[in-house]
Scaffold this motif. Sequence first.
Motif, short mmCIF file in Angstrom:
data_model
loop_
_atom_site.label_atom_id
_atom_site.label_comp_id
_atom_site.label_asym_id
_atom_site.label_seq_id
_atom_site.Cartn_x
_atom_site.Cartn_y
_atom_site.Cartn_z
N GLU A 166 -1.94 5.94 -17.14
CA GLU A 166 -0.68 5.24 -17.36
C GLU A 166 0.51 6.13 -17.01
N GLU A 167 0.46 7.36 -17.47
CA GLU A 167 1.55 8.29 -17.16
C GLU A 167 1.63 8.56 -15.67
N THR A 168 0.46 8.69 -15.04
CA THR A 168 0.42 8.92 -13.60
C THR A 168 0.98 7.71 -12.87
N ARG A 169 0.65 6.49 -13.33
CA ARG A 169 1.16 5.26 -12.71
C ARG A 169 2.69 5.20 -12.82
N ALA A 170 3.22 5.64 -13.96
CA ALA A 170 4.67 5.65 -14.13
C ALA A 170 5.33 6.59 -13.13
N SER A 171 4.73 7.75 -12.93
CA SER A 171 5.28 8.70 -11.95
C SER A 171 5.24 8.12 -10.55
N LEU A 172 4.14 7.44 -10.24
CA LEU A 172 3.99 6.84 -8.92
C LEU A 172 5.04 5.73 -8.71
N ASP A 173 5.19 4.87 -9.73
CA ASP A 173 6.16 3.78 -9.62
C ASP A 173 7.57 4.31 -9.44
N GLU A 174 7.89 5.40 -10.12
CA GLU A 174 9.22 5.99 -10.01
C GLU A 174 9.49 6.46 -8.59
N ILE A 175 8.50 7.10 -7.99
CA ILE A 175 8.67 7.58 -6.61
C ILE A 175 8.74 6.41 -5.64
N LEU A 176 7.92 5.39 -5.85
CA LEU A 176 7.95 4.23 -4.96
C LEU A 176 9.27 3.47 -5.08
N ALA A 177 9.79 3.40 -6.29
CA ALA A 177 11.07 2.70 -6.49
C ALA A 177 12.20 3.42 -5.76
N VAL A 196 0.86 -1.20 0.00
CA VAL A 196 0.00 0.00 0.00
C VAL A 196 0.89 1.23 0.00
N LEU A 197 0.27 2.34 -0.33
CA LEU A 197 1.04 3.57 -0.45
C LEU A 197 1.38 4.13 0.92
N PRO A 198 2.55 4.74 1.05
CA PRO A 198 3.03 5.16 2.37
C PRO A 198 2.31 6.40 2.89
N ALA A 199 2.58 6.68 4.17
CA ALA A 199 2.01 7.89 4.79
C ALA A 199 2.58 9.14 4.13
N GLU A 200 1.85 10.22 4.27
CA GLU A 200 2.26 11.54 3.76
C GLU A 200 2.37 11.58 2.25
N MET A 201 1.65 10.68 1.56
CA MET A 201 1.66 10.72 0.09
C MET A 201 0.30 11.19 -0.39
N GLY A 228 -2.24 4.34 2.65
CA GLY A 228 -2.97 3.10 2.94
C GLY A 228 -3.71 2.54 1.75
N MET A 229 -3.78 3.27 0.63
CA MET A 229 -4.43 2.75 -0.57
C MET A 229 -3.43 1.92 -1.38
N THR A 230 -3.94 0.96 -2.11
CA THR A 230 -3.09 0.31 -3.10
C THR A 230 -2.94 1.25 -4.28
N PRO A 231 -1.91 1.11 -5.08
CA PRO A 231 -1.75 1.97 -6.26
C PRO A 231 -2.98 1.93 -7.17
N ASP A 232 -3.53 0.73 -7.39
CA ASP A 232 -4.70 0.64 -8.26
C ASP A 232 -5.90 1.39 -7.68
N HIS A 233 -6.06 1.25 -6.35
CA HIS A 233 -7.15 1.96 -5.69
C HIS A 233 -6.98 3.48 -5.83
N ALA A 234 -5.76 3.96 -5.63
CA ALA A 234 -5.50 5.40 -5.72
C ALA A 234 -5.76 5.91 -7.13
N LEU A 235 -5.27 5.16 -8.14
CA LEU A 235 -5.46 5.59 -9.52
C LEU A 235 -6.94 5.58 -9.90
N ASN A 236 -7.67 4.62 -9.39
CA ASN A 236 -9.11 4.57 -9.67
C ASN A 236 -9.85 5.73 -9.00
N ALA A 237 -9.42 6.07 -7.77
CA ALA A 237 -10.05 7.20 -7.07
C ALA A 237 -9.83 8.50 -7.84
#
Length: 475
Positions: free
Chosen positions: A90-101, A35-40, A49-58
């Motif tokens: 998709e572009e937003t997911r790429a940005s999210l993955d980059e930060i998570l990595a 799940v996504l970390p605090a302060e994000m 606390g959201m999963t990436p898919d949940h956040a992108l869907n929201a």
Amino acid sequence: MRRKSGIIIWLVIIITIPALFLTWQYVDYRSASRVLPAEMSMAGLLVEGMTPDHALNALEVAFATPVEVTYRGQPLSLSPDSVELRYNAEETRASLDEILAARSGFDGFIAHVLRRPPEPVDVPVAVAFSEERLAGFLARIAMQYDQSPQGPVPLPASLTFRPGEPGYELDVESSRARLAAALTSATERQVELVVRTDEAPPLEMDTLGQLLQSLLDDHASLIPGIFVKDLQTGDELEINADIAYAGLSVLKISILEETYRILDAPLDPEITEWLSNTLGVTSSNFQANLLLRDVIGEGDGYRGAENLTGSMNYLGLRNTFMVAPYDEVGALTIVTPANSRTDITTEPDPYMQTTPLDIGLLLEMIHQCSHGGGALMTAYPGAFTADECSQMFEWLAQNRIDSLIEAGVSPETVVAHKHGFTGDTHADAALVLSPGGDFVLVVYLYRPQWLEWEESSSLIADIAAATYNYFNSTQ
């Protein structure tokens, strides 16, 4: 041997416990990483606390929701499709993955073990809209809801005025910035448009003129002369105010002024009686002539009329004259700018004339003098005191007839006036002290051959009521 075995056991324990702790922490770290970390946050949406898919869907749901817009309380709606809003998941997911990595790996694990709070981060969201479409939306709103200030409107039926209305203008640039922020936000989807307010135009003399003219339009063949002056601002209204009319008993105001110019207060009882009968309800022409003869004319009534005329001219009232006392005839008349007009005539008395403007200005001079200044004191230094001019005002205020101008104002309003009439001409000239401001009102009405009292008295009262309501529109 036993001692060696004991050491080995302790070494195993010492190694095993940290290993078990680290293993437990790693398992917990991997679980937390699902799940996504605090302060994000993403586009203002806290995604902790959201999963990436949940956040992108929201985000997708939020960007599909219309923006709630209000224009001065008027609810409106801005559909994302109307401004071609596009959310690139998709572009937003790429940005999210980059930060998570960047947060994963050994450093991330150590931070988790040490329970080090993560730095706040706002993940870039790929969302865009058409600026041109947004500008078109704002242009339509401005066209539909903006309004220019509206001036006060006269209401002839009630002799009052509808107040002016303020104007409203959309601040396009400021509103565009607010809408742009709302369109790209997942949480702040309500916008109050920025609207500039232009104050309502004030009530002005021109509007009073419109109301008075509407009253006059109902009286065919009547020649009205009206002068109004705001004694606070100096604003004036004139309707045929420079037309020559018969002087009537209204000219007794000038006899009053000349009496106080020549004599010093206190006046002797005989002069006081003459003034009382000249200016009161009886409006005695005989005693007015006594003042012309014995006070102004040094024993000659015709000289008194001549002296009065000279004084009026000296004060700048060049359309006001007397060539003979009341009920007397003169050898000739006097040519003035007012009676020289060929476009309009009231067939004025050839022996005494004035205009609404002249009489109104004379009343203003008396008012100014009662306050210690004005043209009377300037033209005749030392001849007048403020107390003497106040006495002139009091003489005029004692003329109570409960008609004409008096009938159009509130009962507590002080009206210092002189009226007069002949068969074809009726008039009233007044200084009015009202709660909303002091003003001069002079009304002359002329109808060829004969003017009915019922018509003139009610019309003058209506003119006074409209004028009073103008000065007291906020009372």
